[in-house]
Design a protein around this motif. Sequence first.
Motif, PDB file in Angstrom:
ATOM      1  N   GLN A 101      43.890  30.644  47.372  1.00  0.00           N
ATOM      2  CA  GLN A 101      42.895  30.670  46.295  1.00  0.00           C
ATOM      3  C   GLN A 101      42.726  29.274  45.706  1.00  0.00           C
ATOM      4  N   SER A 109      44.524  36.272  36.795  1.00  0.00           N
ATOM      5  CA  SER A 109      44.851  37.547  37.464  1.00  0.00           C
ATOM      6  C   SER A 109      45.854  37.318  38.601  1.00  0.00           C
ATOM      7  N   MET A 110      45.661  36.230  39.340  1.00  0.00           N
ATOM      8  CA  MET A 110      46.584  35.922  40.451  1.00  0.00           C
ATOM      9  C   MET A 110      47.982  35.600  39.910  1.00  0.00           C
ATOM     10  N   GLN A 117      46.696  43.330  46.406  1.00  0.00           N
ATOM     11  CA  GLN A 117      46.027  42.763  45.224  1.00  0.00           C
ATOM     12  C   GLN A 117      45.956  41.236  45.329  1.00  0.00           C
ATOM     13  N   LEU A 147      42.540  39.014  45.520  1.00  0.00           N
ATOM     14  CA  LEU A 147      42.260  37.977  44.518  1.00  0.00           C
ATOM     15  C   LEU A 147      42.140  36.588  45.148  1.00  0.00           C
ATOM     16  N   PRO A 171      38.423  35.845  43.078  1.00  0.00           N
ATOM     17  CA  PRO A 171      39.198  35.605  41.849  1.00  0.00           C
ATOM     18  C   PRO A 171      38.621  36.395  40.673  1.00  0.00           C
ATOM     19  N   THR A 211      44.749  44.208  37.577  1.00  0.00           N
ATOM     20  CA  THR A 211      44.497  42.759  37.610  1.00  0.00           C
ATOM     21  C   THR A 211      43.280  42.427  38.479  1.00  0.00           C
ATOM     22  N   CYS A 212      42.918  43.330  39.372  1.00  0.00           N
ATOM     23  CA  CYS A 212      41.817  43.055  40.307  1.00  0.00           C
ATOM     24  C   CYS A 212      40.455  43.426  39.736  1.00  0.00           C
TER      25      CYS A 212
END
Length: 437
Positions: free
Chosen positions: A234, A244-245, A296, A300, A304, A383-384
């Motif tokens: 990412q 989130s990651m 997940q 991400l 993102p 989170t995704c």
Amino acid sequence: MTAAPASQTTAKDVLAPRTTELEFGGFAGALFISTTVPLTAYYFALGCNDVLGCALSLPVSNTDAFVDYVRENLATSFTDGTAWAFYTGWYLYCVLAWYILPGKWVKGLPLRTGRQLEYKTNALATGLVALAAAVGYIIVYGPASSTILYDHWLGLLSVALVNSIAQALYVYVASFSGHKLLALGGNTGNVVYDWFIGRELNPRIGLFDIKTFNELRPGLILWVLVDASCACWQHTQFGYVSDSMWLVLFFHTWYVVDSLLHEETIFSQMDITTDGFGFMLSVGDLVWVPFTYSLQARYLAFEPVHLGAIGVLAIMAVQLIGYYIFRTANVEKNDFRQGHNPKNLQFMTTSTGRKLLVSGWWGVSRHPNYLGDWLMAWAWCLTCGFGSPIPYFYVVYFAILLVHRQLRDDEACKKKYGADWDTYCKRVPYRIIPYIY
Ligand code: NDP
């Protein structure tokens, strides 16, 4: 049916009784799970990626692109030299670490022969050395040079699958040599079913215990390394690692390190005390955990999601509540099973002499630890965001796994404790979620 008098009970009756009750849908179920588990892991790799995106409808809505992608990548994944080299090195590291790194020898629960096996507990050291090396590598060489696991996802998945099949074959064949203690559920005589469910209870090479080794080391620790590789990918693409990651990375690392830290608790779990080691556990440990539990992070990497401070705090709260329930429930039971009761919890004594907690978390539901675990699964999926349902696969799959596990465990407890278990169930009526299930 009458049992043979004690004097007529042979060593074979104790070590290798014939299994008559089948689980997991019997032979057909074993075949079904053996094929769908790897296929699902491949589906996520092939149908959720930076080239095609991550839409549930992908194979239908964009069939040509999907088929082309599969054709170009699937067969070659089995001959990916980098993946073979990395995975072989990784697996050898885990074996070597087991031998070299210091660890306490701990006795497992008594087997049905009365014997107690000893286990070397150095999973945490194995994990910490690997994580420190990975972090060091990323700092020295930078994120752009640290995406090997993301780049070779399919190759690694294929090598891990070959390894899991090979190990399951090895332990199946080895279970026929000498007088091995077989799992009560793994000796039907049907090759597919026994190979899947696991014939031998504790396959070992010398003191090296194959089942506990696979359960906590090569797949579980690899999961975090795979996540880290996704974060690096990412960063390489977008120039940042999204909040989130970071959260996913933090939650998964926390879960894995926590499991390694509490290595001794697995010796009383169903997988170790009851199930044999067959393809079900080997593919679960080596393929399923690292390559689907990291879904997940994979999503991400190329999609993102920016949660913002409130989103991060809200998801963190779900994780903390889940973890609190999960850990305190497990500690209450483990303490109690080791003869301690620091919270002075109420318990009932069964006719077997064994006691069951009826207050604290184990008075709230019969599997409060599953509830905490499932709440954490929600935190990871949230989170995704809501761009694709695919990252939510984990929370759905995990609910099915936990309900199935609860049903198996309740059945086993009913056999163990008889009428006392019914009394306990009346006193604690909810199975996992109070007032709901
Ligand atoms: P549990 O830790 O829930 O243990 C079940 C056993 O606990 C029963 O067989 C019984 O054994 C004992 N027990 C049940 N009720 C009581 C009571 N009231 N008082 C005292 N003892 C009781 O089962 P698992 O091994 O399935 O789960 C362990 C952990 O692993 C859980 O936290 C679960 O969430 C997690 N897990 C995670 C998975 C993942 O993929 N992430 C997969 C599976 C599990 P006995 O009476 O013989 O001691």
